[in-house]
Design a protein around this motif. Structure first.
Motif, PDB file in Angstrom:
ATOM      1  N   VAL A 177       0.784  -1.117  -0.003  1.00 23.75           N
ATOM      2  CA  VAL A 177       0.037   0.063   0.006  1.00 23.75           C
ATOM      3  C   VAL A 177       0.783   1.224   0.272  1.00 23.75           C
ATOM      4  CG1 VAL A 177      -1.641   1.346   1.325  1.00 23.75           C
ATOM      5  CG2 VAL A 177      -1.709  -1.157   1.345  1.00 23.75           C
ATOM      6  N   SER A 178       0.302   2.196  -0.846  1.00 24.65           N
ATOM      7  CA  SER A 178       1.141   3.660  -0.740  1.00 24.65           C
ATOM      8  C   SER A 178       0.051   4.627  -0.615  1.00 24.65           C
ATOM      9  CB  SER A 178       1.946   3.768  -2.209  1.00 24.65           C
ATOM     10  OG  SER A 178       2.752   2.847  -2.188  1.00 24.65           O
ATOM     11  N   VAL A 179       0.451   5.514   0.128  1.00 30.07           N
ATOM     12  CA  VAL A 179      -0.601   6.883   0.409  1.00 30.07           C
ATOM     13  C   VAL A 179       0.067   7.853  -0.259  1.00 30.07           C
ATOM     14  CG1 VAL A 179      -1.975   7.955   2.144  1.00 30.07           C
ATOM     15  CG2 VAL A 179      -1.732   5.583   2.409  1.00 30.07           C
ATOM     16  N   ASP A 180      -0.607   8.654  -1.046  1.00 28.90           N
ATOM     17  CA  ASP A 180       0.017   9.781  -1.637  1.00 28.90           C
ATOM     18  C   ASP A 180       1.468   9.671  -2.061  1.00 28.90           C
ATOM     19  OD1 ASP A 180      -2.313  11.183  -1.253  1.00 28.90           O
ATOM     20  OD2 ASP A 180      -1.899  11.516   0.924  1.00 28.90           O
ATOM     21  N   ASN A 181       1.682   8.312  -2.930  1.00 30.88           N
ATOM     22  CA  ASN A 181       2.968   8.337  -3.399  1.00 30.88           C
ATOM     23  C   ASN A 181       4.082   7.753  -2.498  1.00 30.88           C
ATOM     24  OD1 ASN A 181       2.009   8.647  -6.155  1.00 30.88           O
ATOM     25  ND2 ASN A 181       2.427  10.781  -5.743  1.00 30.88           N
ATOM     26  N   THR A 182       3.742   7.437  -1.049  1.00 31.64           N
ATOM     27  CA  THR A 182       4.629   7.160  -0.084  1.00 31.64           C
ATOM     28  C   THR A 182       4.129   5.847   0.317  1.00 31.64           C
ATOM     29  OG1 THR A 182       4.643   9.574   0.561  1.00 31.64           O
ATOM     30  CG2 THR A 182       5.544   7.990   2.194  1.00 31.64           C
ATOM     31  N   PRO A 183       5.183   4.653   0.530  1.00 28.91           N
ATOM     32  CA  PRO A 183       4.852   3.313   0.737  1.00 28.91           C
ATOM     33  C   PRO A 183       4.579   3.536   2.498  1.00 28.91           C
ATOM     34  CG  PRO A 183       6.942   3.621  -0.386  1.00 28.91           C
ATOM     35  CD  PRO A 183       6.679   4.968  -0.156  1.00 28.91           C
ATOM     36  N   ALA A 184       3.270   2.733   2.672  1.00 34.36           N
ATOM     37  CA  ALA A 184       2.754   2.770   4.122  1.00 34.36           C
ATOM     38  C   ALA A 184       2.868   1.340   4.553  1.00 34.36           C
ATOM     39  CB  ALA A 184       1.225   3.183   3.836  1.00 34.36           C
ATOM     40  N   GLY A 185       3.164   0.438   3.770  1.00 34.69           N
ATOM     41  CA  GLY A 185       3.336  -1.166   4.435  1.00 34.69           C
ATOM     42  C   GLY A 185       2.544  -2.158   3.469  1.00 34.69           C
ATOM     43  N   THR A 186       2.336  -3.457   4.161  1.00 35.21           N
ATOM     44  CA  THR A 186       1.547  -4.470   3.631  1.00 35.21           C
ATOM     45  C   THR A 186       0.287  -4.687   4.320  1.00 35.21           C
ATOM     46  OG1 THR A 186       3.868  -5.308   2.859  1.00 35.21           O
ATOM     47  CG2 THR A 186       1.919  -6.744   3.042  1.00 35.21           C
ATOM     48  N   VAL A 187      -0.507  -4.712   3.483  1.00 35.60           N
ATOM     49  CA  VAL A 187      -1.993  -5.561   4.195  1.00 35.60           C
ATOM     50  C   VAL A 187      -1.788  -6.631   4.936  1.00 35.60           C
ATOM     51  CG1 VAL A 187      -3.400  -4.083   2.820  1.00 35.60           C
ATOM     52  CG2 VAL A 187      -2.997  -6.501   2.319  1.00 35.60           C
ATOM     53  N   PRO A 188      -2.608  -7.051   5.974  1.00 35.74           N
ATOM     54  CA  PRO A 188      -3.432  -6.259   6.541  1.00 35.74           C
ATOM     55  C   PRO A 188      -2.738  -5.146   7.602  1.00 35.74           C
ATOM     56  CG  PRO A 188      -3.491  -8.048   7.940  1.00 35.74           C
ATOM     57  CD  PRO A 188      -2.678  -8.243   6.874  1.00 35.74           C
ATOM     58  N   LEU A 189      -3.035  -3.752   7.475  1.00 39.14           N
ATOM     59  CA  LEU A 189      -2.387  -2.597   8.461  1.00 39.14           C
ATOM     60  C   LEU A 189      -3.270  -1.587   8.934  1.00 39.14           C
ATOM     61  CD1 LEU A 189      -0.036  -0.359   6.439  1.00 39.14           C
ATOM     62  CD2 LEU A 189      -1.925  -1.537   5.421  1.00 39.14           C
ATOM     63  N   THR A 190      -3.017  -0.997   9.521  1.00 38.21           N
ATOM     64  CA  THR A 190      -3.753   0.438   9.941  1.00 38.21           C
ATOM     65  C   THR A 190      -2.738   1.676   9.859  1.00 38.21           C
ATOM     66  OG1 THR A 190      -5.228  -0.778  11.663  1.00 38.21           O
ATOM     67  CG2 THR A 190      -5.006   1.732  11.943  1.00 38.21           C
ATOM     68  N   ILE A 191      -3.237   2.497   9.041  1.00 38.23           N
ATOM     69  CA  ILE A 191      -2.261   3.697   8.659  1.00 38.23           C
ATOM     70  C   ILE A 191      -2.911   4.919   9.367  1.00 38.23           C
ATOM     71  CG2 ILE A 191      -1.807   5.370   6.950  1.00 38.23           C
ATOM     72  CD1 ILE A 191      -2.633   3.175   4.911  1.00 38.23           C
ATOM     73  N   THR A 192      -1.934   5.316  10.415  1.00 46.17           N
ATOM     74  CA  THR A 192      -2.447   6.466  11.317  1.00 46.17           C
ATOM     75  C   THR A 192      -1.926   7.943  11.063  1.00 46.17           C
ATOM     76  OG1 THR A 192      -0.430   6.121  12.540  1.00 46.17           O
ATOM     77  CG2 THR A 192      -2.296   4.550  13.198  1.00 46.17           C
ATOM     78  N   ASP A 193      -2.329   8.644  11.545  1.00 42.92           N
ATOM     79  CA  ASP A 193      -1.933  10.232  11.380  1.00 42.92           C
ATOM     80  C   ASP A 193      -2.363  10.481   9.861  1.00 42.92           C
ATOM     81  OD1 ASP A 193      -1.027  10.518  13.929  1.00 42.92           O
ATOM     82  OD2 ASP A 193       0.764   9.691  13.438  1.00 42.92           O
ATOM     83  N   LEU A 194      -3.483  10.271   9.615  1.00 41.80           N
ATOM     84  CA  LEU A 194      -4.019  10.805   8.185  1.00 41.80           C
ATOM     85  C   LEU A 194      -4.835  12.077   8.185  1.00 41.80           C
ATOM     86  CD1 LEU A 194      -4.996   7.266   6.398  1.00 41.80           C
ATOM     87  CD2 LEU A 194      -3.088   8.769   5.725  1.00 41.80           C
ATOM     88  N   GLU A 195      -4.254  13.237   7.655  1.00 40.69           N
ATOM     89  CA  GLU A 195      -4.845  14.365   7.695  1.00 40.69           C
ATOM     90  C   GLU A 195      -6.499  14.311   7.112  1.00 40.69           C
ATOM     91  OE1 GLU A 195      -4.164  16.994   9.493  1.00 40.69           O
ATOM     92  OE2 GLU A 195      -2.094  15.972  10.074  1.00 40.69           O
ATOM     93  N   PRO A 196      -7.314  15.114   7.540  1.00 39.62           N
ATOM     94  CA  PRO A 196      -8.559  15.080   7.063  1.00 39.62           C
ATOM     95  C   PRO A 196      -8.480  15.226   5.411  1.00 39.62           C
ATOM     96  CG  PRO A 196      -8.624  15.945   9.110  1.00 39.62           C
ATOM     97  CD  PRO A 196      -7.292  15.702   9.041  1.00 39.62           C
ATOM     98  N   GLY A 197      -9.149  15.023   4.655  1.00 43.56           N
ATOM     99  CA  GLY A 197      -9.450  15.316   3.585  1.00 43.56           C
ATOM    100  C   GLY A 197      -9.032  13.976   2.541  1.00 43.56           C
ATOM    101  N   GLU A 198      -8.912  14.323   0.974  1.00 41.91           N
ATOM    102  CA  GLU A 198      -8.644  13.325   0.185  1.00 41.91           C
ATOM    103  C   GLU A 198      -7.102  12.738   0.092  1.00 41.91           C
ATOM    104  OE1 GLU A 198     -10.177  14.157  -3.682  1.00 41.91           O
ATOM    105  OE2 GLU A 198     -12.059  13.972  -3.376  1.00 41.91           O
TER     106      GLU A 198
END
Length: 690
Positions: free
Chosen positions: A142-163
């Motif tokens: 999984v990548s969030v906004d072009n930044t690798p976040a990890g491998t599922v299953p996972l919980t991504i924290t500190d996501l700023e409100p919005g798209e």
């Protein structure tokens, strides 16, 4: 009886007593009240009313709006009053704290000014949210906004409100992209994804069966086999001992299944790992070029093959070879050198010999080298290396001769003998390295008192212009300059020597030449005038008097007296002097001489001297670098590369001009001086070689 007495006492009439002010008696009467409650209450009410009125008159109306409106506010810092949705506040600084669940606490300092109505708009920032991601298969990246976040299953924290843009990848699956709107407020959202396989199935069978199947180098099993192949295509290999490998790039549309016809495996070639000493030999198999050693050869089984190896400097090697189907063999072959003898000789005799980058000893020896091109280098500290390329010939002795130059000799060997400076000025290189005598003997006719004899030695190589600077060359520096005329005879022709310039203008022109050539300036300038010079500079300058004297006078037979050979007066057209054609302009002329020029002539119009330099006598006299002075050389030692006196009022002028016609003036030892411009004084340029 006592009760009766008490009643009688109470029945007595009340009478006044004498008033004594507080402090006039030693003790106050106990229980006496001096402040009555009613006046105190009235006074307190009056003070409170005045304070309230003062507050109402001086307070400002402040509207505080907070998003979200449910946030709890606390304000500190001064007097305030909530009234009808507004807050009345005295001018000053306040600190506000706003809090609400799911939002970051806001602390802000604000100032209430003198305006009657003021507004403060605040927004609390939402806390980040969380996103729990799962997928139908494990191992999804999984990548969030072009930044690798990890491998599922996972919980991504500190996501700023919005798209946020999420990208899901897994080998052999099509990537999936999702846009997720995060609410924030420290809440956790969930997302489930299913990636679509990027392959189809292919069924493989071979004859004979049991062959190993590899897809992109990965072993999948043995035939017959059904396996998946990427839609983008993958290299499929099928191999079986004793048979040739079958290899093909296959692709199957995602979700489809196909079956290939039986694959007929052919008997394998023999494999030969061919090595040679030395390596790099070219190989031909049955007359066809196959490559260079070391390499693996695939040879048709049960057939006699002719191998030939060849390498420069070595004899060709021929080898016959037969292999069985599927046989693997290692063949090491040694090439025989075809050599020739090379004798290395020269000076200095103890130079080191390097062949193809390897030191092989000291010169004077004979080397046996393979008959191919070799790079030979001769080295010795303090000398410039010398390189040669030679190809030995078998049966023939060859000699390599060398002569190493010192580093200084090599540097001068590579120094141009002639250069073209800015403005097209041609200069020649001179390395006198001789001691000579400036001035002239008292016994010489025409000698002047300032021509004292002294020994000088020039050791520093220099360039000297072949000709005097022309009007055209000088006007590239100072466009508006004019050399004017002499009694109606122009001095301003483009190829005539520039005149009517001071020594300062000549020096500034030299610095301009240095600037054009990107050389360090020789003359140091302040307020537009020369104040010093830099002897270490190789920038353009005026020649020193010693350089000019050597260039004009020195010969292997001694110091020349006149610019021409022979005695005074000159004959033929030896140079441009005061001749009969200039009789109407100058006072004293050479009655028997006519050089064809009334005033100045084009530079280089008359024969050059023994050094290839023109007009060192005649045409125009020339500014040189030195301050004017008389040096007696009292210590008897030769002055090396002199630049003249350190200070002075005038500068030296050397050489005769078109206005000169006497024996004194036409001698090469004649010295003049000045500082201002004249119509018969110009200059030529010089510079040190390094």
């Amino acid at each position: 009886m006592p009760e009766k007495l008490a009643m009688q006492q109470n029945d007595k009439p009340i009478s006044a007593i004498e008033f004594s002010p507080l402090g006039e008696s030693d003790t106050a009467l106990p229980g006496r009240n001096f402040l009555r409650p009613a006046p105190v209450a009235i006074l307190a009410g009056l003070i409170f009313s005045l304070l309230a009125l003062w507050f109402l008159m001086t307070a400002k109306s402040v509207v505080i709006e907070v998003d979200p409106p449910e946030a709890e506010l606390s304000i500190s810092g001064g007097l305030m009053l909530n009234l009808a949705g507004n807050t009345l506040m005295r001018p000053g600084d306040y600190r506000l704290t706003a809090e609400f669940e799911g939002y970051h606490t806001l602390q802000q300092t604000f100032h209430v000014g003198e305006q009657v109505h003021q507004a403060l708009h605040l927004s609390l920032r939402k806390k980040p949210g969380k996103l729990t991601v799962s997928a139908a298969t494990d191992g999804v990246q999984v990548s969030v906004d072009n930044t690798p976040a990890g491998t599922v299953p996972l919980t991504i924290t500190d996501l700023e409100p919005g798209e946020h843009n999420l990208l899901f990848n897994k080998p052999r699956f099509f990537p999936e992209q999702r846009t997720v709107t995060i609410a924030g407020l420290d809440k956790t959202q969930t997302l489930f994804v299913t990636l679509r396989p990027a392959w189809g199935n292919v069924t493989l069978a071979s004859s004979p069966p049991g062959a190993e199947v590899l897809v992109a180098g990965e072993v999948r099993g043995k035939t017959p086999l059904t396996t998946n192949i990427l839609q983008s295509g993958e290299l499929v290999s099928i191999k079986l001992a004793g048979h040739k490998r079958w290899q093909q790039r296959l692709q199957v549309n995602a979700g489809e299944s196909i079956a290939l016809p039986d694959i007929q495996l052919q008997p394998a070639d023999g494999l030969v790992q061919l090595n040679s000493t030395p390596s790099g030999a070219s190989i031909t198999v049955d007359g066809q070029f196959a490559g260079s050693t070391p390499m693996e050869l695939q040879l048709q089984p049960d057939k006699n093959h002719q191998l030939v190896l060849f390498l420069d400097g070595y004899q060709n090697l021929r080898q016959q070879l037969t292999v069985r189907a599927g046989e693997e063999r290692i063949l090491n072959l040694k090439l025989t050198a075809s050599v020739g003898n090379i004798l290395i000789t020269g000076q200095p005799a103890d130079a080191e010999v390097w062949v193809n980058g390897t030191r092989l000893g000291i010169a004077g020896q004979s080397l046996k080298l393979p008959a191919r091109a070799h790079h030979i280098e001769l080295r010795k500290p303090g000398y410039a290396s010398q390189r040669k390329t030679i190809t030995p010939k078998p049966g023939i002795d060859q000699v390599v001769r060398y002569h190493l130059m010192t580093e200084k000799q090599a540097r001068w060997a590579n120094t141009p003998r002639q250069i073209t400076g800015p403005a097209g000025i041609q200069l020649k290189l001179f390395r006198p390295e001789v001691t000579f005598s400036m001035g002239t003997s008292r016994r010489k006719p025409g000698r002047r008192a300032n021509e004292v004899m002294r020994d000088v030695r020039l050791e520093r190589a220099f360039y000297l212009a072949e000709k005097e600077v022309t009007n055209d060359q000088f006007k590239q520096f100072l466009r508006q300059h004019s050399s004017r005329h002499a009694n109606g005879k122009t001095l301003d022709g483009i190829n005539q020597p520039v005149t009517h310039i001071s020594w300062q203008q000549a020096a500034l022109y030299c610095n301009w030449l240095s600037e054009q050539a990107e050389l360090p300036p020789f003359y140091q300038i302040a307020d537009g005038k020369v104040v010093a010079h830099n002897k270490a500079s190789n920038g353009y300058r005026l020649p020193t008097e010693a350089e000019w004297s050597w260039a004009a006078r020195w010969t292997s037979q001694g110091m020349a007296q006149f610019p021409w050979s022979g005695e005074f007066p000159p004959t033929g057209k030896a140079g441009n002097y005061a001749d009969v054609s200039a009789a109407t302009i100058v006072g004293r002329i050479i009655n028997t001489y006519n050089d064809g020029a009334t005033a100045t002539a084009d530079v280089g119009s008359y024969p050059a001297n023994n050094k290839g330099l023109y007009d060192l006598g005649g045409n125009v006299a020339e500014w040189v670098h030195d301050y004017y002075g008389i040096d007696f050389n009292l210590d008897g030692k030769a002055n090396i590369d002199p630049l003249g006196p350190e200070t002075g009022e005038f500068r030296v002028i050397r050489g005769s001009s078109w206005r000169h016609g006497t024996l004194t003036e036409l001698r090469l030892s004649f010295r003049d001086y000045g500082i201002d411009a004249r119509d018969d004084v110009g200059f030529r340029v010089a510079r040190y070689a390094e």
